[in-house]
Design a protein around this motif. Structure first.
Motif, PDB file in Angstrom:
ATOM      1  N   SER A   1     -34.840  32.698 -31.718  1.00  0.00           N
ATOM      2  CA  SER A   1     -34.252  32.968 -30.409  1.00  0.00           C
ATOM      3  C   SER A   1     -34.930  32.095 -29.356  1.00  0.00           C
ATOM      4  N   ILE A   2     -34.283  31.982 -28.204  1.00  0.00           N
ATOM      5  CA  ILE A   2     -34.857  31.188 -27.127  1.00  0.00           C
ATOM      6  C   ILE A   2     -34.770  31.953 -25.814  1.00  0.00           C
ATOM      7  N   GLU A   3     -35.683  31.610 -24.934  1.00  0.00           N
ATOM      8  CA  GLU A   3     -35.604  32.027 -23.542  1.00  0.00           C
ATOM      9  C   GLU A   3     -35.558  30.749 -22.711  1.00  0.00           C
TER      10      GLU A   3
ATOM     11  N   ALA B   1     -38.714  28.758 -23.824  1.00  0.00           N
ATOM     12  CA  ALA B   1     -39.631  29.300 -24.813  1.00  0.00           C
ATOM     13  C   ALA B   1     -38.857  29.347 -26.121  1.00  0.00           C
ATOM     14  N   LEU B   2     -39.276  28.553 -27.088  1.00  0.00           N
ATOM     15  CA  LEU B   2     -38.669  28.562 -28.418  1.00  0.00           C
ATOM     16  C   LEU B   2     -39.461  29.553 -29.265  1.00  0.00           C
ATOM     17  N   LEU B   3     -38.833  30.656 -29.619  1.00  0.00           N
ATOM     18  CA  LEU B   3     -39.539  31.751 -30.264  1.00  0.00           C
ATOM     19  C   LEU B   3     -39.513  31.615 -31.783  1.00  0.00           C
TER      20      LEU B   3
ATOM     21  N   ASN C   1     -48.204  26.397 -33.480  1.00  0.00           N
ATOM     22  CA  ASN C   1     -48.279  27.229 -34.675  1.00  0.00           C
ATOM     23  C   ASN C   1     -46.919  27.845 -34.939  1.00  0.00           C
ATOM     24  N   PRO C   2     -46.426  27.810 -36.196  1.00  0.00           N
ATOM     25  CA  PRO C   2     -45.102  28.381 -36.474  1.00  0.00           C
ATOM     26  C   PRO C   2     -44.950  29.851 -36.096  1.00  0.00           C
TER      27      PRO C   2
ATOM     28  N   ASN D   1     -41.991  26.911 -34.915  1.00  0.00           N
ATOM     29  CA  ASN D   1     -41.101  27.125 -36.061  1.00  0.00           C
ATOM     30  C   ASN D   1     -39.769  26.409 -35.870  1.00  0.00           C
ATOM     31  N   TRP D   2     -39.778  25.328 -35.077  1.00  0.00           N
ATOM     32  CA  TRP D   2     -38.561  24.612 -34.704  1.00  0.00           C
ATOM     33  C   TRP D   2     -38.662  23.141 -35.054  1.00  0.00           C
ATOM     34  N   ARG D   3     -37.506  22.543 -35.344  1.00  0.00           N
ATOM     35  CA  ARG D   3     -37.359  21.089 -35.402  1.00  0.00           C
ATOM     36  C   ARG D   3     -36.413  20.670 -34.286  1.00  0.00           C
TER      37      ARG D   3
END
Length: 270
Positions: free
Chosen positions: A248-250, A242-244, A7-8, A116-118
């Motif tokens: 942002s990323i973790e 984790a692609l937020l 889910n985005p 919410n990523w490509r």
């Protein structure tokens, strides 16, 4: 393209495996290290540490000998994880063979949308070359991926490093036409991450807002900041993300227990 994952409005959990260097024969070794056993051990570590995975990325050098049996062994190994996998070829791979096999099982894709990523999957391999190059069709793929991404944030994946990593012997073996890639990415503020394999070591840097990430191999590790080819005694590992939803990323690297799967000492190449 595969159906969007997640889910985005939610984070996406992604696992990167890279440079497994499998052979047609199981239990064959690279520099004295059993690459199939080390891959399976890393996958078991992933299973124990990341119970909820949305996507697995395999960023090249899947096989050391470019054999169909090696690719089939990799597919079987990652099938034990509860998530789809997509792969790209490296300099040791047969890109055409990987493409045929991968198309049959859904591994070969140009990009995948997750949350919410490509995530854009570029082939930087060149037949007969250790160094990489993005051919015109790959640069056109990148443009199509960017043009159609909408408001999604973007991760770009390839096998070869697009920036120097501080190893004299390895730096000339990266992406040769980096000027066709990085300036284009730096123009687009949706692009947040560039991710690669090839270097068999961990790297985490920033370049004008781009997060630049390299990941340990699931087998042999290369020594950082080395002048000539040199292996390292760190254990094999993987990277998790984790692609937020806010772009942002973790991320962190996780390795097997120290002292496991060490290459033979004094190796001068492979």
């Amino acid at each position: 393209m595969p159906s969007p994952i997640g889910n985005p409005s939610e984070a996406v959990c992604l696992v990167q495996l890279t440079d497994s260097h499998l052979y047609a024969l199981g239990h064959a070794d690279l520099l004295g290290l059993d690459t199939s056993a080390s891959l399976n051990a890393v996958i078991e570590l992933v299973r124990s540490e990341v119970p909820d995975i949305d996507l697995i990325l395999a960023t090249g050098d899947i096989a050391q000998d470019a054999s169909e049996s090696a690719y089939r062994r990799f597919i079987a190994a990652v099938a034990t994880l509860p998530a789809p996998c997509h792969w790209i070829p490296g300099n040791h791979d047969d890109a055409a063979l990987m493409g045929r096999i991968g198309s049959d099982v859904g591994f070969t894709q140009e990009w995948v949308d997750a949350g919410n990523w490509r995530i854009v999957l570029l082939d930087s391999s060149v037949a007969g070359s250790v160094a990489g190059y993005l051919a015109p069709d790959q640069l056109e793929l990148l443009e199509r991926a960017l043009d159609s991404a909408g408001e999604r944030f973007i991760m770009v994946c390839l096998h070869h490093h697009p920036v120097p990593i501080g190893c004299d012997w390895m730096d000339p073996l990266g992406l040769l036409n980096v000027d066709d890639l990085l300036p284009r990415l730096r123009l687009d503020n949706r692009v947040k991450v560039v991710l690669w394999g090839h270097v068999h070591q961990e790297l985490d840097e920033q370049l004008d807002g781009l997060r630049l990430l390299a990941t340990p191999s699931t087998c042999v590790q290369f020594a950082r900041h080395s002048v000539d080819f040199a292996t390292d005694t760190q254990a094999p590992g993987y990277r998790r993300f984790a692609l937020l939803p806010d772009g942002s990323i973790e991320t962190r690297v996780s390795r097997l227990e120290a002292g496991l799967f060490l290459p033979e000492p004094g190796a001068v190449g492979y």
